[in-house]
Each structure stands twice: as C-alpha cells, then as structure tokens.
Motif scaffolding. Structure first.
Motif, PDB file in Angstrom:
ATOM      1  N   GLY A  25     116.475  45.307  18.512  1.00  0.00           N
ATOM      2  CA  GLY A  25     116.925  44.204  19.037  1.00  0.00           C
ATOM      3  C   GLY A  25     115.067  43.254  18.955  1.00  0.00           C
ATOM      4  N   LEU A  26     114.269  44.158  19.112  1.00  0.00           N
ATOM      5  CA  LEU A  26     112.832  44.063  19.091  1.00  0.00           C
ATOM      6  C   LEU A  26     113.026  43.965  17.668  1.00  0.00           C
ATOM      7  CD1 LEU A  26     110.925  46.016  21.301  1.00  0.00           C
ATOM      8  CD2 LEU A  26     111.784  43.399  22.258  1.00  0.00           C
ATOM      9  N   GLY A  27     113.293  44.374  16.867  1.00  0.00           N
ATOM     10  CA  GLY A  27     112.825  43.859  15.549  1.00  0.00           C
ATOM     11  C   GLY A  27     113.946  42.959  14.637  1.00  0.00           C
ATOM     12  N   ALA A  28     114.546  42.976  14.898  1.00  0.00           N
ATOM     13  CA  ALA A  28     115.286  41.083  15.193  1.00  0.00           C
ATOM     14  C   ALA A  28     113.827  40.422  15.131  1.00  0.00           C
ATOM     15  CB  ALA A  28     115.837  40.398  15.537  1.00  0.00           C
ATOM     16  N   PHE A  29     112.634  40.641  15.381  1.00  0.00           N
ATOM     17  CA  PHE A  29     111.728  39.891  14.812  1.00  0.00           C
ATOM     18  C   PHE A  29     110.784  40.076  13.709  1.00  0.00           C
ATOM     19  CE2 PHE A  29     111.700  39.540  19.709  1.00  0.00           C
ATOM     20  CZ  PHE A  29     112.231  38.157  19.898  1.00  0.00           C
ATOM     21  N   VAL A  30     111.584  40.913  12.302  1.00  0.00           N
ATOM     22  CA  VAL A  30     110.742  41.090  11.695  1.00  0.00           C
ATOM     23  C   VAL A  30     110.906  39.865  10.465  1.00  0.00           C
ATOM     24  CG1 VAL A  30     110.750  42.922   9.109  1.00  0.00           C
ATOM     25  CG2 VAL A  30     111.061  43.521  11.699  1.00  0.00           C
ATOM     26  N   GLY A  31     112.060  39.643  10.005  1.00  0.00           N
ATOM     27  CA  GLY A  31     112.193  38.313   9.742  1.00  0.00           C
ATOM     28  C   GLY A  31     110.731  37.366   9.475  1.00  0.00           C
ATOM     29  N   SER A  32     110.144  36.773  10.289  1.00  0.00           N
ATOM     30  CA  SER A  32     109.285  35.576  10.361  1.00  0.00           C
ATOM     31  C   SER A  32     107.836  36.875  10.649  1.00  0.00           C
ATOM     32  CB  SER A  32     109.039  35.327  11.962  1.00  0.00           C
ATOM     33  OG  SER A  32     109.252  35.600  12.828  1.00  0.00           O
ATOM     34  N   THR A  33     106.684  35.665   9.929  1.00  0.00           N
ATOM     35  CA  THR A  33     104.930  36.061  10.114  1.00  0.00           C
ATOM     36  C   THR A  33     105.020  35.830  11.110  1.00  0.00           C
ATOM     37  OG1 THR A  33     105.014  34.766   7.937  1.00  0.00           O
ATOM     38  CG2 THR A  33     103.488  35.781   8.432  1.00  0.00           C
ATOM     39  N   GLY A  34     105.027  35.626  11.777  1.00  0.00           N
ATOM     40  CA  GLY A  34     104.353  36.311  13.139  1.00  0.00           C
ATOM     41  C   GLY A  34     105.291  36.594  13.777  1.00  0.00           C
ATOM     42  N   GLY A  35     106.819  37.408  13.932  1.00  0.00           N
ATOM     43  CA  GLY A  35     107.859  38.379  13.788  1.00  0.00           C
ATOM     44  C   GLY A  35     106.945  39.222  13.235  1.00  0.00           C
ATOM     45  N   ARG A  36     106.478  39.798  12.415  1.00  0.00           N
ATOM     46  CA  ARG A  36     106.211  40.795  11.842  1.00  0.00           C
ATOM     47  C   ARG A  36     104.587  41.889  12.750  1.00  0.00           C
ATOM     48  NH1 ARG A  36     108.248  38.898   6.659  1.00  0.00           N
ATOM     49  NH2 ARG A  36     106.343  37.941   6.316  1.00  0.00           N
ATOM     50  N   ILE A  37     104.254  40.419  12.978  1.00  0.00           N
ATOM     51  CA  ILE A  37     102.958  40.694  13.616  1.00  0.00           C
ATOM     52  C   ILE A  37     103.523  41.198  15.073  1.00  0.00           C
ATOM     53  CG2 ILE A  37     100.917  39.506  14.925  1.00  0.00           C
ATOM     54  CD1 ILE A  37     100.540  37.666  12.315  1.00  0.00           C
ATOM     55  N   VAL A  38     104.543  40.509  15.488  1.00  0.00           N
ATOM     56  CA  VAL A  38     104.431  41.165  16.921  1.00  0.00           C
ATOM     57  C   VAL A  38     105.197  42.203  16.869  1.00  0.00           C
ATOM     58  CG1 VAL A  38     106.246  40.645  19.291  1.00  0.00           C
ATOM     59  CG2 VAL A  38     105.024  39.251  18.262  1.00  0.00           C
ATOM     60  N   VAL A  39     106.189  42.555  15.590  1.00  0.00           N
ATOM     61  CA  VAL A  39     106.577  43.915  15.956  1.00  0.00           C
ATOM     62  C   VAL A  39     105.355  45.127  15.614  1.00  0.00           C
ATOM     63  CG1 VAL A  39     107.676  45.629  14.085  1.00  0.00           C
ATOM     64  CG2 VAL A  39     109.043  43.551  15.177  1.00  0.00           C
ATOM     65  N   ARG A  40     104.409  44.956  14.314  1.00  0.00           N
ATOM     66  CA  ARG A  40     103.306  46.116  13.781  1.00  0.00           C
ATOM     67  C   ARG A  40     102.803  46.313  15.297  1.00  0.00           C
ATOM     68  NH1 ARG A  40     100.801  44.794   8.109  1.00  0.00           N
ATOM     69  NH2 ARG A  40      99.986  46.426   9.285  1.00  0.00           N
ATOM     70  N   ALA A  41     102.238  44.849  16.458  1.00  0.00           N
ATOM     71  CA  ALA A  41     101.517  45.224  18.333  1.00  0.00           C
ATOM     72  C   ALA A  41     102.596  45.964  18.943  1.00  0.00           C
ATOM     73  CB  ALA A  41     101.014  43.752  18.070  1.00  0.00           C
ATOM     74  N   VAL A  42     103.549  45.830  18.876  1.00  0.00           N
ATOM     75  CA  VAL A  42     104.340  46.908  20.129  1.00  0.00           C
ATOM     76  C   VAL A  42     104.806  48.207  19.125  1.00  0.00           C
ATOM     77  CG1 VAL A  42     106.842  47.254  20.281  1.00  0.00           C
ATOM     78  CG2 VAL A  42     106.100  45.414  20.559  1.00  0.00           C
ATOM     79  N   GLY A  43     104.432  48.589  18.375  1.00  0.00           N
ATOM     80  CA  GLY A  43     104.324  49.823  17.385  1.00  0.00           C
ATOM     81  C   GLY A  43     102.688  49.886  17.546  1.00  0.00           C
ATOM     82  N   ALA A  44     101.765  49.369  17.765  1.00  0.00           N
ATOM     83  CA  ALA A  44     100.710  49.719  18.070  1.00  0.00           C
ATOM     84  C   ALA A  44     100.515  50.765  19.592  1.00  0.00           C
ATOM     85  CB  ALA A  44      99.265  48.472  18.308  1.00  0.00           C
ATOM     86  N   ALA A  45     101.357  49.635  20.514  1.00  0.00           N
ATOM     87  CA  ALA A  45     101.274  50.152  21.962  1.00  0.00           C
ATOM     88  C   ALA A  45     101.908  50.626  22.030  1.00  0.00           C
ATOM     89  CB  ALA A  45     101.913  48.029  22.839  1.00  0.00           C
ATOM     90  N   ILE A  46     102.952  51.286  21.721  1.00  0.00           N
ATOM     91  CA  ILE A  46     103.687  52.358  21.593  1.00  0.00           C
ATOM     92  C   ILE A  46     103.433  53.827  21.155  1.00  0.00           C
ATOM     93  CG2 ILE A  46     105.703  53.889  20.338  1.00  0.00           C
ATOM     94  CD1 ILE A  46     107.364  51.248  20.619  1.00  0.00           C
ATOM     95  N   ALA A  47     102.306  53.361  20.102  1.00  0.00           N
ATOM     96  CA  ALA A  47     101.596  54.976  19.621  1.00  0.00           C
ATOM     97  C   ALA A  47     100.560  54.151  20.376  1.00  0.00           C
ATOM     98  CB  ALA A  47     100.441  54.553  17.885  1.00  0.00           C
ATOM     99  N   ALA A  48     100.159  53.824  21.508  1.00  0.00           N
ATOM    100  CA  ALA A  48      98.572  54.014  22.574  1.00  0.00           C
ATOM    101  C   ALA A  48      99.439  54.507  23.335  1.00  0.00           C
ATOM    102  CB  ALA A  48      98.565  52.316  23.041  1.00  0.00           C
ATOM    103  N   ALA A  49     100.559  54.362  24.227  1.00  0.00           N
ATOM    104  CA  ALA A  49     101.504  54.436  25.048  1.00  0.00           C
ATOM    105  C   ALA A  49     101.706  56.188  24.915  1.00  0.00           C
ATOM    106  CB  ALA A  49     102.225  54.426  25.652  1.00  0.00           C
ATOM    107  N   GLY A  50     101.976  56.537  23.645  1.00  0.00           N
ATOM    108  CA  GLY A  50     102.423  58.227  23.095  1.00  0.00           C
ATOM    109  C   GLY A  50     100.686  59.035  23.106  1.00  0.00           C
ATOM    110  N   ALA A  51      99.513  58.279  22.412  1.00  0.00           N
ATOM    111  CA  ALA A  51      98.389  58.881  22.595  1.00  0.00           C
ATOM    112  C   ALA A  51      98.534  59.155  23.814  1.00  0.00           C
ATOM    113  CB  ALA A  51      97.653  58.338  21.868  1.00  0.00           C
ATOM    114  N   GLY A  52      98.164  58.581  25.158  1.00  0.00           N
ATOM    115  CA  GLY A  52      98.196  58.246  26.560  1.00  0.00           C
ATOM    116  C   GLY A  52      99.685  60.722  26.879  1.00  0.00           C
TER     117      GLY A  52
END
Length: 194
Positions: free
Chosen positions: A161-188
């Motif tokens: 569902g979050l990946g539904a945002f991949v289609g737009s330019t702004g959505g790709r930025i949001v998805v990549r930011a969520v990926g960075a947050a997931i990586a940061a959480a994993g590092a935590g």
C-alpha cells in the motif's frame, strides 16, 4: 447499526481475542498469539513492511512474489525453531533485514527477481526461527503458525500500500525516505538503540 454491520465491525476484535488462561502468566499460544507476535515486535514490523514496499517498488512479478516467498520460507524457519535447530545470530539477522531492505528501498536498487527472492528468503529464515523458538510450550503450533503467517501477509500488504506512491516523482521520494527510516530503525535494533 444493523445486525450484519455489527457482526462485520466486530470481526477484527474476534481475530485478536485470546483464549482465557487458567493460570497466572499462562498463554493459549494459538492463533491469536501467533497473529500478535509479528505485529508486537517493531523489528518484525519494519522488515515485513519493507518486503511489501520493495516488491511494490520492483513491480510485477516481485510485487506478489516477494510477499509469497517471505512467509513460505518464514514457515520453514519457524519449523526449525520449533524443532530446536540452532541458528546463530537470529536477532542480528532480524535487525539486519531492516537495515538491508531499507537501504535497498532508499537507494532504489532494482535487483533481478531471483536475487530479490534470495535476499528476502534469507531474512525470512531468521524471522521464522524467532517465531518458532518463542512458541509457548502449550501452544498449538499449527494455529500459531497460521496466525503469524497471516499477520506477516497483512504487514506485506501495508508495505505494498505504501508502495502505491511509487508512480509519482514526489511519491518516489516518500518511498525512498520510508526506506531510509526502515534502515535507520533496523540499525537501531542492531545496535540496541531501539
């Protein structure tokens, strides 16, 4: 509210309801416990959402294949845990799943399908093993397994569902930011900050 609507509205509560325990500290350990286990651990949540999100980013057939591979291999890892087969560094493997999957999303890595499936499958073994070893002694392992596989599937759907945002330019930025947050959480989780 009409009777059928009340019934439908109460279904989520029925799925989360647990059996009464006759002893203090007891756990039925069936479906409800299995369903609650992945949702109750943020280390599991971020990794499982990441699987769905990365699958959505990669598109078909990864969109459906990765969320199928993960619970199938996770069930195998769960069986290993139930049988008491040792697996080194389970908690580190779970934490690394968040780091790696999050970074793959953050850096928009388009891995070949078989590589993506292997990555997801390797991490699924760690998650499944943790579920299997944490299975209460008195639990029904089949009901517990069905519960944790179903909850995992729902977390994958949240990622899709979050990946539904991949289609737009702004959505790709949001998805990549969520990926960075997931990586940061994993590092935590990996370094004990979370």
């Amino acid at each position: 509210m009409t009777q059928p609507r009340r019934l439908i509205a109460s279904l989520p509560l029925m799925l989360l309801a647990t059996a009464a325990a006759a002893h203090t500290g007891g756990s039925a350990g069936g479906f409800a416990s299995g369903f609650a286990h992945p949702i109750g651990g943020w280390d599991h949540v971020v990794a499982m959402v990441a699987v769905g999100l990365w699958g959505a980013f990669l598109g078909a057939p990864a969109l459906w294949l990765l969320p199928v591979v993960f619970p199938l291999v996770m069930a195998f890892g769960g069986a290993l845990g139930v049988l008491g087969v040792p697996l080194p560094m389970v908690e580190a493997g779970i934490a690394l799943s968040g780091v790696v999957l999050g970074l793959l999303i953050a850096f928009a890595v388009r891995a070949p399908l078989w590589v993506a499936a292997v990555i997801v499958g390797v991490f699924a073994v760690f998650h499944g093993h943790a579920h299997g070893t944490e299975l209460p002694d008195a639990a029904n392992p089949y009901a517990y397994g069905i519960g944790f596989v179903l909850a995992t599937g729902l977390l994958h759907l949240a990622g899709i569902g979050l990946g539904a945002f991949v289609g737009s330019t702004g959505g790709r930025i949001v998805v990549r930011a969520v990926g960075a947050a997931i990586a940061a959480a994993g590092a935590g989780f990996l370094f004990g900050f979370a």
